[in-house]
Scaffold this motif. Structure first.
Motif, PDB file in Angstrom:
ATOM      1  N   ASN A 135     -57.101 -53.422  63.039  1.00 25.51           N
ATOM      2  CA  ASN A 135     -56.073 -54.454  62.918  1.00 25.51           C
ATOM      3  C   ASN A 135     -54.952 -54.345  63.944  1.00 25.51           C
ATOM      4  OD1 ASN A 135     -57.240 -55.640  60.578  1.00 25.51           O
ATOM      5  ND2 ASN A 135     -56.509 -53.878  59.412  1.00 25.51           N
ATOM      6  N   LYS A 160     -52.732 -57.691  64.244  1.00 30.86           N
ATOM      7  CA  LYS A 160     -53.323 -59.009  63.983  1.00 30.86           C
ATOM      8  C   LYS A 160     -52.417 -59.834  63.072  1.00 30.86           C
ATOM      9  CE  LYS A 160     -58.091 -57.788  64.858  1.00 30.86           C
ATOM     10  NZ  LYS A 160     -59.412 -57.518  64.299  1.00 30.86           N
ATOM     11  N   LEU A 212     -50.824 -56.622  57.945  1.00 29.57           N
ATOM     12  CA  LEU A 212     -51.898 -55.650  58.193  1.00 29.57           C
ATOM     13  C   LEU A 212     -51.344 -54.351  58.769  1.00 29.57           C
ATOM     14  CD1 LEU A 212     -54.644 -58.036  59.618  1.00 29.57           C
ATOM     15  CD2 LEU A 212     -54.565 -56.985  57.350  1.00 29.57           C
ATOM     16  N   GLU A 226     -51.631 -50.657  57.003  1.00 27.57           N
ATOM     17  CA  GLU A 226     -52.168 -49.460  57.676  1.00 27.57           C
ATOM     18  C   GLU A 226     -51.322 -48.221  57.368  1.00 27.57           C
ATOM     19  OE1 GLU A 226     -54.821 -48.847  59.567  1.00 27.57           O
ATOM     20  OE2 GLU A 226     -55.578 -50.868  59.868  1.00 27.57           O
TER      21      GLU A 226
END
Length: 200
Positions: free
Chosen positions: A51, A71, A75, A79
């Motif tokens: 991502n 992205k 996201l 993470e």
């Protein structure tokens, strides 16, 4: 100058990027967490993520600039969700109260004010230019604009990209040279962040 989308980073390269982060983005939560975290956890995780993409600018064999693109901002937050207690612990140890407050604003999603409702969906679905910096010796030479033009050319069919800054010089750079427009603010201590969008 070479612009490169990174698929792997050696420790020396992670250290070079970290030095730029600590110099140019020193007021960010990331910089406040510390050098070892950036080198050994943050940059490794970014390179391995599906991502997130890491880009670098090289002059001969030295990294003189970097960018990290998610992205979507959600996201990126996802993470690092698993690391939030470690991040908070590091900030508590360093007694960095303002950054701890900023983290809670982010985690509880109470930090964002978007001026127009139509921009809410655009921001949610846009690419996010999470971090960008050029080494101080290479600034004001047009490298940042060329670097971002290269990055934008990598992403086909994108409709928008978002970025945040609390720095007036950077704000002017995004608005004047790259046609970003201010669509909102993020509450942060000690200064608010301007949220900008570029539509394609």
């Amino acid at each position: 100058m070479k612009f490169i989308k990174v698929i792997n980073l050696k420790k020396k390269e992670r250290e070079e990027i970290t030095n730029i982060i600590l110099e140019a983005n020193n007021n960010t939560i990331l910089a406040q967490i510390g050098k070892n975290f950036i080198i050994n956890i943050f940059l490794k995780k970014c390179v391995c993520s599906k991502n997130i993409n890491v880009f670098i600018v090289k002059d001969l064999n030295n990294i003189v600039g970097y960018a990290i693109i998610a992205k979507k901002q959600a996201l990126l937050n996802h993470e690092f969700e698993k690391l939030k207690f470690r991040i908070i612990f590091n900030l508590i140890i360093s007694l960095n109260i303002s950054q701890i407050i900023n983290l809670f604003l982010i985690f509880f999603k109470i930090d964002l004010k978007i001026f127009k409702k139509k921009d809410i969906i655009t921001v949610k679905n846009s690419l996010n230019l999470t971090y960008l910096a050029i080494h101080k010796d290479y600034r004001n030479k047009g490298i940042g604009k060329k670097f971002l033009d290269y990055i934008f050319s990598i992403y086909k069919n994108i409709s928008a990209i978002s970025v945040e800054t609390d720095n007036n010089n950077t704000l002017n750079f995004y608005k004047k040279y790259l046609n970003f427009e201010i669509v909102g603010i993020r509450r942060r201590l000690p200064k608010k962040l301007f949220l900008l969008i570029k539509n394609f």
